[in-house]
Motif scaffolding. Structure first.
Motif, mmCIF file in Angstrom:
data_model
loop_
_atom_site.group_PDB
_atom_site.id
_atom_site.type_symbol
_atom_site.label_atom_id
_atom_site.label_comp_id
_atom_site.label_asym_id
_atom_site.label_seq_id
_atom_site.Cartn_x
_atom_site.Cartn_y
_atom_site.Cartn_z
ATOM 1 N N ALA A 153 -7.672 -2.107 1.963
ATOM 2 C CA ALA A 153 -6.606 -2.465 2.903
ATOM 3 C C ALA A 153 -7.134 -3.384 4.000
ATOM 4 O O ALA A 153 -6.449 -4.315 4.437
ATOM 5 N N ILE A 154 -8.371 -3.122 4.431
ATOM 6 C CA ILE A 154 -8.983 -3.995 5.450
ATOM 7 C C ILE A 154 -9.177 -5.398 4.876
ATOM 8 O O ILE A 154 -8.853 -6.404 5.515
ATOM 9 N N ASP A 158 -8.720 -4.484 11.466
ATOM 10 C CA ASP A 158 -9.582 -3.328 11.185
ATOM 11 C C ASP A 158 -8.841 -1.998 11.189
ATOM 12 O O ASP A 158 -9.105 -1.122 10.366
ATOM 13 N N GLN A 159 -7.942 -1.817 12.159
ATOM 14 C CA GLN A 159 -7.368 -0.477 12.353
ATOM 15 C C GLN A 159 -6.016 -0.555 13.060
ATOM 16 O O GLN A 159 -5.853 -0.049 14.167
ATOM 17 N N HIS A 172 -14.434 9.843 -0.849
ATOM 18 C CA HIS A 172 -14.976 8.484 -0.899
ATOM 19 C C HIS A 172 -13.996 7.501 -1.532
ATOM 20 O O HIS A 172 -13.997 6.313 -1.184
ATOM 21 N N ALA A 188 -5.105 7.795 6.951
ATOM 22 C CA ALA A 188 -6.225 6.880 6.795
ATOM 23 C C ALA A 188 -6.916 6.647 8.137
ATOM 24 O O ALA A 188 -8.134 6.679 8.238
ATOM 25 N N VAL A 189 -6.097 6.461 9.170
ATOM 26 C CA VAL A 189 -6.662 6.135 10.473
ATOM 27 C C VAL A 189 -7.358 7.340 11.089
ATOM 28 O O VAL A 189 -8.423 7.223 11.672
ATOM 29 N N ALA A 194 -5.469 -1.036 -5.304
ATOM 30 C CA ALA A 194 -5.346 0.054 -4.339
ATOM 31 C C ALA A 194 -4.287 1.060 -4.799
ATOM 32 O O ALA A 194 -4.462 2.272 -4.668
ATOM 33 N N ARG A 199 -10.825 7.655 -1.071
ATOM 34 C CA ARG A 199 -9.919 7.345 0.027
ATOM 35 C C ARG A 199 -10.541 6.273 0.935
ATOM 36 O O ARG A 199 -9.854 5.379 1.420
ATOM 37 N N ILE A 200 -11.845 6.378 1.161
ATOM 38 C CA ILE A 200 -12.526 5.341 1.941
ATOM 39 C C ILE A 200 -12.370 3.994 1.253
ATOM 40 O O ILE A 200 -12.047 2.987 1.884
ATOM 41 N N ILE A 256 -10.104 2.952 -0.769
ATOM 42 C CA ILE A 256 -8.730 2.455 -0.636
ATOM 43 C C ILE A 256 -8.532 1.820 0.739
ATOM 44 O O ILE A 256 -7.940 0.757 0.881
ATOM 45 N N ASN A 257 -9.079 2.481 1.756
ATOM 46 C CA ASN A 257 -8.970 1.925 3.116
ATOM 47 C C ASN A 257 -9.719 0.608 3.248
ATOM 48 O O ASN A 257 -9.261 -0.305 3.940
ATOM 49 N N VAL A 258 -10.847 0.537 2.586
ATOM 50 C CA VAL A 258 -11.628 -0.712 2.636
ATOM 51 C C VAL A 258 -10.817 -1.850 2.006
ATOM 52 O O VAL A 258 -10.758 -2.958 2.538
ATOM 53 N N MET A 266 0.840 -1.209 0.000
ATOM 54 C CA MET A 266 0.000 0.000 0.000
ATOM 55 C C MET A 266 0.872 1.254 0.000
ATOM 56 O O MET A 266 1.801 1.364 0.775
ATOM 57 N N VAL A 303 -0.595 4.211 0.541
ATOM 58 C CA VAL A 303 -1.427 5.214 1.212
ATOM 59 C C VAL A 303 -0.767 5.603 2.525
ATOM 60 O O VAL A 303 -0.150 4.777 3.178
ATOM 61 N N PHE A 317 -10.848 7.581 10.120
ATOM 62 C CA PHE A 317 -11.595 6.324 10.049
ATOM 63 C C PHE A 317 -13.052 6.486 10.459
ATOM 64 O O PHE A 317 -13.949 6.021 9.771
ATOM 65 N N HIS A 335 -14.942 8.284 7.934
ATOM 66 C CA HIS A 335 -15.147 7.414 6.781
ATOM 67 C C HIS A 335 -16.365 6.529 6.968
ATOM 68 O O HIS A 335 -17.194 6.390 6.081
ATOM 69 N N ALA A 354 -19.415 8.492 6.599
ATOM 70 C CA ALA A 354 -19.645 8.859 5.203
ATOM 71 C C ALA A 354 -20.125 7.660 4.384
ATOM 72 O O ALA A 354 -20.919 7.805 3.458
ATOM 73 N N MET A 355 -19.629 6.489 4.740
ATOM 74 C CA MET A 355 -20.077 5.296 4.025
ATOM 75 C C MET A 355 -21.565 5.074 4.231
ATOM 76 O O MET A 355 -22.298 4.763 3.297
#
Lengths: 350, 135
Positions: free
Chosen positions: B42-43, B110-111, B33, A8-9, B15, B35-36, B38-40, A1, A3, A12, A15, A18-19
């Motif tokens: 990664a998860i 997750d994080q 969105h 990103a964190v 990604a 960016r969201i 991309i994060n998804v 990655m 990013v 979170f 995000h 927003a989702m």
């Protein structure tokens, strides 16, 4: 990655909001942006003055429950910079959400009480065809946590924010509950029940959440304080600030009557420190005097004593608030900020 | 035999495309969105890499804790019932260990950059330790 993971964190939570929001957008927004512009233009002519024109209209990100639009009006040469908050109708309204009229009413009451808020200039009525909502003045400034907490231009603001957040909280908590009109009342019991119900609707059961709910039940305070106006989402990310410090407290959709400690606890939750774990006040440095008091109070005291009384003349700064918080927590167990600790064990209520 | 490129390599490629090629061309909500998204991804990638071993560890702990056999989901539900109804000592070290390990494995997927998690794994100093080292 490739990013930037930190970035990103930090976003979170936003995000996730927003989702959820974007799924709703697909139904409610996409088709009617031009219609919205037309109706806003008609409203501006009627409400401001004939010939008033909408020059810009932009949907803002963030805010999980409602739409927020930024727009500028040219009213015969004088520029009005405004924000529209609205529920276009059809969107899911959670029980916790106060509703647009209530939100507008409480922001106005907060302004009268001296809390830093944007001025509400117009509340939508149904015949205007924009759904429910209100228009307020747009306050320039930064609300993104990672910028406020790291960018050099906010260095001075960072030394002031903890105090200013505490002062704003004190103003909010001084709002007269008799003047709020109809407003949701949350008790310790109802908050616990609501959180449990929300978790149950999620479907999947998690042992750690079951454990936490049992802990909360065993450690909940015996009685509720005098019902106080609580912002409900007072935390970094919902503040607008400039290089000089706090300008306004935003996002009043979860306002309710309850325990003022809720605002202080929420402001200090580890998530809202955005990585600055050693700065409990929303990631901002505490005023020096408050830090000293906090250190002293942190030494575990075994005596119970009555709950601290809030709302006195002296509770201006979040540091002072934290002193109360520290007392309360030391009689139970610290929950946040001690990353390396194992989960607190059960104890009986004092 | 496993196919090349692997699923996680494909995810990385998507990604990277989104981050390097799409993001610079986007702005406002669409960029937000993306960016969201991309994060998804990664998860999902971490779930694929770390998920199976975490699930196996969880199942083993559950079987030992409850002294029972069965699939992890059923055992988890049984454990939830017992915690909720006070049928298990909330301070049981084995229970605490299970909750801790399960939570850590979940956050790892997750994080993993969550500051409290990084402190707990030793990747970052706790505020208390940082203060001590200053003295």
């Amino acid at each position: 990655m490739r990013v930037n993971p930190r970035r990103a964190v930090e976003d979170f939570e936003d995000h996730l909001s927003a989702m959820i929001e974007s799924r709703r957008d697909a139904v409610s927004v996409a088709a009617d942006e031009s219609e919205l512009a037309d109706r806003l233009a008609r409203l501006a002519e009627h409400w401001l003055e004939p010939g008033a024109k909408i020059i810009t209209l932009e949907r803002l990100s963030g805010g999980a429950s409602q739409e927020t639009w930024s727009f500028d009006v040219d009213a015969r040469g004088s520029l009005r910079q405004l924000i529209l908050r609205r529920n276009p109708g059809g969107a899911v309204k959670l029980d916790m959400v106060a509703g647009m009229e209530t939100e507008a009413r409480l922001i106005r009451l907060a302004e009268q009480t001296g809390a830093p808020v944007p001025r509400v200039v117009h509340v939508l009525s149904p015949e205007e065809g924009l759904g429910s909502g209100f228009i307020m003045e747009r306050i320039e400034g930064e609300s993104l946590a990672r910028k406020l907490l790291r960018d050099p231009q906010y260095a001075i603001a960072r030394t002031r924010m903890a105090f200013q957040i505490g002062a704003a909280a004190a103003r909010i908590h001084q709002m007269d509950p008799a003047r709020t009109g109809e407003l949701r009342r949350a008790t310790i019991r109802s908050s616990l029940d609501d959180a449990t119900a929300l978790y149950r609707t999620n479907g999947k059961r998690r042992p750690v959440v079951e454990w936490a709910l049992r802990w909360l039940e065993a450690n909940r305070p015996a009685s509720d304080p005098v019902p106080t106006v609580v912002h409900g989402d007072l935390r970094t990310g919902n503040f607008i600030a400039g290089p000089e410090g706090l300008r306004a407290v935003l996002d009043w959709e979860l306002v309710h009557l309850g325990d003022p400690m809720e605002d202080l606890g929420w402001a200090c939750v580890a998530s809202w420190r955005f990585g600055n774990l050693d700065k409990p006040a929303g990631g901002f440095r505490l005023p020096r005097a408050a830090v000293c008091r906090l250190r002293i109070r942190r030494r575990p005291s075994r005596r119970g004593g009555p709950s601290p009384v809030l709302g006195g003349p002296g509770h201006g700064a979040l540091g002072t608030h934290l002193r109360h918080d520290g007392e309360r927590l030391s009689r139970r167990r610290p929950l946040g900020g001690k990353g390396g600790d194992r989960p607190a064990s059960f104890r009986n209520r004092d | 035999m496993r196919e090349q490129p692997s699923a996680s390599e494909l995810l990385d490629a998507v990604a990277e495309f989104m981050a390097k090629e799409l993001m610079p061309r986007l702005s406002g909500r669409v960029a937000f969105h993306t960016r969201i998204a991309i994060n998804v991804l990664a998860i999902v990638r971490r779930e694929m890499t770390l998920g199976p071993a975490a699930a196996a560890r969880e199942a083993a702990r559950l079987a030992e804790l409850l002294d029972a056999e069965g699939d992890a989901e059923a055992l988890t539900d049984a454990l939830c019932e017992r915690i909720a109804h006070g049928e298990i000592d909330a301070n049981d070290p084995k229970l605490i260990e299970h909750l801790w390990a399960t939570t850590m494995d979940t956050v790892a997927i997750d994080q993993p950059n969550y500051a409290t998690y990084r402190c707990a794994t030793g990747a970052e100093q706790t505020p208390a330790a940082a203060e001590k080292s200053k003295e």
